[in-house]
Scaffold this motif. Structure first.
Motif, PDB file in Angstrom:
ATOM      1  N   PHE A   1      28.268  90.099  19.586  1.00 23.50           N
ATOM      2  CA  PHE A   1      28.819  91.427  19.877  1.00 23.50           C
ATOM      3  C   PHE A   1      28.233  92.482  18.943  1.00 23.50           C
ATOM      4  CE2 PHE A   1      32.133  88.380  21.151  1.00 23.50           C
ATOM      5  CZ  PHE A   1      32.220  88.700  22.497  1.00 23.50           C
ATOM      6  N   SER A   2      28.004  92.114  17.693  1.00 23.03           N
ATOM      7  CA  SER A   2      27.435  93.061  16.727  1.00 23.03           C
ATOM      8  C   SER A   2      26.016  93.455  17.105  1.00 23.03           C
ATOM      9  CB  SER A   2      27.454  92.450  15.317  1.00 23.03           C
ATOM     10  OG  SER A   2      28.775  92.361  14.835  1.00 23.03           O
TER      11      SER A   2
ATOM     12  N   LEU B   1      34.116  89.963  12.926  1.00 20.13           N
ATOM     13  CA  LEU B   1      35.378  89.252  12.749  1.00 20.13           C
ATOM     14  C   LEU B   1      36.332  89.533  13.906  1.00 20.13           C
ATOM     15  CD1 LEU B   1      37.329  87.524  11.070  1.00 20.13           C
ATOM     16  CD2 LEU B   1      37.982  89.617   9.846  1.00 20.13           C
ATOM     17  N   PHE B   2      36.457  90.829  14.287  1.00 19.23           N
ATOM     18  CA  PHE B   2      37.333  91.170  15.407  1.00 19.23           C
ATOM     19  C   PHE B   2      36.787  90.593  16.718  1.00 19.23           C
ATOM     20  CE2 PHE B   2      38.961  94.559  12.575  1.00 19.23           C
ATOM     21  CZ  PHE B   2      40.317  94.329  12.747  1.00 19.23           C
ATOM     22  N   GLY B   3      35.465  90.621  16.859  1.00 15.32           N
ATOM     23  CA  GLY B   3      34.858  90.019  18.052  1.00 15.32           C
ATOM     24  C   GLY B   3      35.120  88.531  18.112  1.00 15.32           C
TER      25      GLY B   3
ATOM     26  N   GLN C   1      30.201  96.440   7.497  1.00 24.29           N
ATOM     27  CA  GLN C   1      30.566  96.954   8.816  1.00 24.29           C
ATOM     28  C   GLN C   1      30.323  95.884   9.878  1.00 24.29           C
ATOM     29  OE1 GLN C   1      29.052 100.926   9.859  1.00 24.29           O
ATOM     30  NE2 GLN C   1      28.482 101.202   7.718  1.00 24.29           N
ATOM     31  N   ILE C   2      29.186  95.229   9.756  1.00 26.44           N
ATOM     32  CA  ILE C   2      28.840  94.188  10.729  1.00 26.44           C
ATOM     33  C   ILE C   2      29.831  93.027  10.639  1.00 26.44           C
ATOM     34  CG2 ILE C   2      27.088  92.485  11.374  1.00 26.44           C
ATOM     35  CD1 ILE C   2      24.976  94.480  10.389  1.00 26.44           C
ATOM     36  N   PHE C   3      30.173  92.631   9.406  1.00 30.20           N
ATOM     37  CA  PHE C   3      31.104  91.520   9.218  1.00 30.20           C
ATOM     38  C   PHE C   3      32.475  91.847   9.814  1.00 30.20           C
ATOM     39  CE2 PHE C   3      34.487  89.430   6.844  1.00 30.20           C
ATOM     40  CZ  PHE C   3      34.119  88.092   6.973  1.00 30.20           C
ATOM     41  N   THR C   4      32.962  93.069   9.558  1.00 29.46           N
ATOM     42  CA  THR C   4      34.285  93.467  10.063  1.00 29.46           C
ATOM     43  C   THR C   4      34.317  93.458  11.581  1.00 29.46           C
ATOM     44  OG1 THR C   4      34.652  94.862   8.121  1.00 29.46           O
ATOM     45  CG2 THR C   4      36.047  95.273  10.038  1.00 29.46           C
TER      46      THR C   4
ATOM     47  N   LYS D   1      23.615  88.590  24.862  1.00 27.68           N
ATOM     48  CA  LYS D   1      24.129  89.920  24.531  1.00 27.68           C
ATOM     49  C   LYS D   1      23.000  90.862  24.102  1.00 27.68           C
ATOM     50  CE  LYS D   1      28.625  89.639  25.111  1.00 27.68           C
ATOM     51  NZ  LYS D   1      28.597  88.460  25.998  1.00 27.68           N
ATOM     52  N   PHE D   2      22.020  90.334  23.400  1.00 23.89           N
ATOM     53  CA  PHE D   2      20.900  91.156  22.944  1.00 23.89           C
ATOM     54  C   PHE D   2      20.148  91.771  24.123  1.00 23.89           C
ATOM     55  CE2 PHE D   2      16.491  91.757  21.443  1.00 23.89           C
ATOM     56  CZ  PHE D   2      16.714  92.508  20.300  1.00 23.89           C
TER      57      PHE D   2
END
Length: 492
Positions: A60-61, A222-224, A216-219, A134-135
């Motif tokens: 997702f990121s 995490l939600f994804g 930012q990417i980690f956060t 996704k990419f």
């Protein structure tokens, strides 16, 4: 025609063809050996359950932050590090898996341990594929990924089954074909990505350390991950629970019936892609009255069309089973058709509840509710398996209850926050009409040959629904059954 329009049309065609292939296999091929089919339907969902843990939202990121990293020429850097992270995550998870089995030897009695040589490598392949999938959406390319994502699993199931049952190959050989289809799919992803833009491996981390961009990417990841793991558990857990706690044959029967009843959700395919921009625009404008109108309209469309299909399946299934191998086993599990069918109809009636939430500022609520759904589904499955003798019927009840409570929660949330409500009195009229049509068709005398009953009974249902709808004006079929609309379907 724009790229988006072309891709959208092709995406829908591939989706429907894949669904038809799966339905054909479920009716005419897989019933020949429910046990082996049950094994295949255990291996794939179990591997898919591991995938969100391995990916940890990185797929997702790669979409969320693509604009930024692409502008800085670092999109391949992010892709490379994401793929590397998956290998690292996979190694950690496998290590933990074997450590737990060493500490708790009783875990080795589960089928997930018995089939680990298939499940674990498959999970890694699927995890890598999900990142590429996704990419590629960043390039507005969804058709080829859709083939790999939806068509390949069906071909893998069908091919492995035919090799084992019809051609006499050993189980290991059939499993080998099954696994290699996903490996070929992964290489296909890589080849197609490289064709669109040459892949440039870059494992430097300096760019992501700058200004703590990695946080930012980690956060976001995490939600994804939390939302994705909840979704996978809620959808895939049935096959795993049946395989572990009942047997593979029952798993085959359950999945066979699930494939047939899933026909009623076909009207939903692709409709969100058309509705998402409208929902997003209305939410941005704060026009909740328009959102409520649109929500009711789409929900009624999905429900009515799904109801028509459900009524035809309900009256035709007993006669269809007569032409299926091991049809008697399927007939004994016929109540599952009704349980899953009503749960799916209610899901259709609630329309795009999830999408309204996910496109709003309250998107995190979807994640919380999805996790609750996953926990509820597992808990109900364990209750029915432990305290009742209902078997796969109990699994179906657990699925229906958890899915219905999930939808009720979303309806309530959307009503409180946006004052929108999907259900209308027309749905009640439609439900009564469908119930009466089914009963009339059942009470009518049968022909001696079931092939005639298979077409005659559903035809009666369709005629009664059409006549009833004409007088009650439940759904505006006249808008779709005219010459101009039919012509428009063939215009691009």
């Amino acid at each position: 025609m724009s790229v988006v329009a072309r891709q959208g049309i092709k995406y829908s065609i591939i989706g429907y063809l894949g669904f038809l292939l799966g339905t054909f296999s479920a009716i005419f091929i897989f019933p020949y050996d429910m046990e082996f089919y049950g094994k295949l339907r255990y291996i794939l969902p179990t591997a898919e359950m591991i995938v969100p843990i391995v990916v940890f939202g990185l797929s997702f990121s790669n979409v969320k932050f693509f604009s930024k990293v692409n502008a800085d020429g670092k999109h391949h850097n992010m892709l490379s590090l994401s793929l590397l992270a998956i290998f690292i995550n996979f190694a950690i998870i496998v290590g933990i898996y074997f450590l737990l089995a060493y500490i708790f030897p009783s875990l080795k009695e589960f089928k997930i341990w018995e089939m680990k040589k298939m499940i674990l490598p498959l999970a890694l392949v699927l995890a890598l594929s999900s990142v590429f999938n996704k990419f590629l959406t960043n390039y507005k390319r969804v058709v080829i990924p859709n083939i790999f994502e939806n068509f390949v699993p069906k071909i893998a199931n069908l091919g492995a089954f035919c090799l084992f049952f019809f051609m006499g190959f050993a189980e290991k050989s059939a499993y080998g074909f099954f696994f290699m289809m996903f490996v070929i799919s992964l290489f296909g992803y890589g080849f197609y990505t490289n064709k669109l833009e040459k892949i440039k491996p870059d494992f430097d981390v300096a760019y992501f350390k700058k200004d703590n961009f990695y946080k930012q990417i980690f956060t976001y990841s995490l939600f994804g991950f939390l939302g994705n793991i909840g979704s996978y558990v809620a959808i895939k857990i049935d096959s795993i629970m049946i395989g572990e706690f009942i047997n593979f044959e029952e798993n085959g029967i359950y999945n066979n019936i699930y494939s047939i009843i899933s026909l009623i959700v076909v009207p939903q395919m692709g409709l969100f892609n058309l509705s998402a921009p409208i929902i997003n625009k209305v939410l941005a404008n704060g026009d909740y009255e328009e959102l409520d109108r649109f929500h009711k309209k789409t929900s009624l469309s999905l429900f009515f069309l799904g109801l028509v299909l459900f009524c035809c399946i309900a009256v035709g299934f007993p006669y269809l089973a007569d032409f299926m191998k091991n049809g008697e086993d399927l007939r004994t599990a016929e109540p599952i058709i009704w349980i899953l069918g009503f749960a799916m109809l209610f899901d259709l009636a609630t329309g795009f509840n999830s999408h309204i939430i996910s496109l709003s500022k309250f998107y995190k609520f979807n994640i919380v509710v999805m996790l609750i759904l996953a926990i509820l589904t597992i808990s109900l499955n364990m209750i029915f398996l432990t305290y009742t003798d209902l078997g796969i019927l109990g699994i179906a009840l657990a699925y229906a209850i958890s899915l219905s409570l999930y939808n009720i929660t979303k309806i309530t949330f959307n009503y409180v926050k946006f004052k929108v409500f999907p259900l209308g009195i027309e749905m009640m009229y439609a439900l009564i009409l469908g119930f009466l049509s089914i009963n009339v068709a059942i009470l009518l005398p049968d022909f001696e040959h079931n092939i005639l009953n298979l077409f005659y009974k559903p035809s009666v249902v369709l005629i009664l629904l059409f006549i009833g709808n004409y007088f009650l004006k439940i759904y505006p079929l006249d808008k779709f059954l005219n010459k101009d609309f039919i012509k428009s379907l063939f215009k691009f």
